[in-house]
Motif scaffolding. Structure first.
Motif, mmCIF file in Angstrom:
data_model
loop_
_atom_site.group_PDB
_atom_site.id
_atom_site.type_symbol
_atom_site.label_atom_id
_atom_site.label_comp_id
_atom_site.label_asym_id
_atom_site.label_seq_id
_atom_site.Cartn_x
_atom_site.Cartn_y
_atom_site.Cartn_z
ATOM 1 N N ARG A 153 39.443 39.355 37.054
ATOM 2 C CA ARG A 153 39.370 38.071 37.744
ATOM 3 C C ARG A 153 38.690 37.030 36.853
ATOM 4 O O ARG A 153 39.108 35.872 36.795
ATOM 5 C CB ARG A 153 38.597 38.228 39.057
ATOM 6 N N GLN A 154 37.645 37.467 36.144
ATOM 7 C CA GLN A 154 36.922 36.532 35.282
ATOM 8 C C GLN A 154 37.797 36.020 34.128
ATOM 9 O O GLN A 154 37.790 34.832 33.834
ATOM 10 C CB GLN A 154 35.655 37.201 34.737
ATOM 11 N N ASN A 182 36.786 42.922 38.686
ATOM 12 C CA ASN A 182 35.924 41.779 38.466
ATOM 13 C C ASN A 182 36.182 41.140 37.098
ATOM 14 O O ASN A 182 36.311 39.920 36.964
ATOM 15 C CB ASN A 182 34.463 42.249 38.577
#
Lengths: 241, 241
Positions: free
Chosen positions: A9-10, A6
């Protein structure tokens, strides 16, 4: 230390302007840039080092073709009020090339420009190519985004000067140049291909020209925007040495 | 006019250095660049116009993200002998960024530099990014590829000057600057990250420094290579105005 899918991806999403705008974050890469970020007044949200997260994760995080050993996510400072009473400023009237904007910031830093003001159509400051080209100047040079003609009119109204380079301007070296000791002085830099816009040109009080050599034969039709900025600013500063 | 598959393939192959070296050809794009090529002494091998070959063929020929309306294949001039007796020269000691090399050529053109000499490890002149960044200066500024230390030693032996910018150099504005009226003067430009190489530095007779502002606080650690070139060359030329 590891990095979650996550989180990966950010950080990667910050390559896109849309996500930089949404989150108010941007990325800096390289040991030097990361240490300058940490030493600056900017809020550093997270730092990733190759030694800690591994080469593979770093390659996925990085926006560079050869990933650097360190990368930081930094918060964009909130826009600040800007009402100069004196000093020397650059006003960018539609700079589109990220490398040019970064280089202009670096020039501004070297020559002690008090702030850079950019038109709404100037390339985004937090574009990774701009950030990297500033070589850290992004952390030191105040930057404001304003309508250039309105800004220039307010400077003129306050008794300041608005300079700009034009092919029909006066020789830079024989003009009186005011570095803004009593009221603000602004040097306007035009768009790479179209130059200074007509609306901004109407607010220029002092038209300058960088003389070519020989004086009657420029060869090129023009200088690159960042180059013209540097030659002009260097001359303003030379006068006060 | 149409364009054969073979011709298309040959022009496209010139995006690669290997094929530029093999054929001795390079590509210029844009109406202005093509007309400058045609007006120059360079041999223009072929010209393609969108109006003649169609948008699709042009998009395939072009190396730009937005194909321009005209493209020309131009022959690289044969290396010429180079033995300057006077004049002002730039010596590039390992410039790696194509945009910097192109911009330096454009600066050289504006300020009437007699020739640019590039070290073997300087980026290739006919790289499309260099060619486009010159904005036509490639057709006007003589360019030679030589070992910089040997070239500088020959200049010194002939009574000329070799200038270079260093952080411990003397203030550019208080030095005597010789534009090469009696013997050649050379301004050495160092690599973007490493600066002037030790072997070349040993041949520099006059060490210069571009003063930052305020004088004791540069902010940035350095200026971009093309920017430092422009500020230095502008000062050489200002003296002769």
């Amino acid at each position: 230390m590891s990095i979650s899918k996550n989180e990966l991806r950010q950080v990667r999403s910050l390559a896109q302007k849309k996500f930089r705008d949404e989150t108010g974050l941007f990325v800096v890469e390289g040991e030097k840039m990361v240490s300058e970020a940490l030493a600056s007044g900017f809020e550093v949200v997270s730092v990733y080092r190759r030694d800690e997260i591994g080469e593979e994760a770093m390659a996925r995080l990085s926006q560079l073709s050869s990933p650097s050993p360190a990368l930081a996510v930094v918060r964009q400072p909130a826009p600040a009020a800007f009402r100069p009473v004196k000093g020397l400023y650059l006003a960018l009237d539609g700079i589109r090339d990220p490398g040019n904007l970064g280089t202009i910031l670096r020039v501004a830093d070297w020559f002690g420009i008090d702030a850079v003001i950019a038109s709404p159509d100037t390339v985004e400051l937090y574009n990774p190519k701009v950030v990297q080209a500033t070589m850290g100047a992004i952390f030191r040079v105040p930057f404001h985004r304003l309508e250039i003609p309105a800004f220039c009119r307010s400077v003129l109204a306050g008794g300041g000067h608005v300079y700009g380079t034009f092919l029909n301007g006066e020789n830079l070296y024989s003009k009186t140049l005011d570095c803004g000791s009593a009221a603000p002085s602004v040097i306007v830099i035009g768009n790479e291909s179209k130059g200074i816009s007509p609306e901004t040109a109407a607010c220029v009080s002092d038209r300058l020209f960088i003389p070519p050599y020989p004086a009657d034969d420029p060869g090129s039709e023009s200088l690159n925007a960042a180059i013209a900025t540097a030659v002009t600013v260097a001359e303003f500063r030379r006068r006060s040495l």
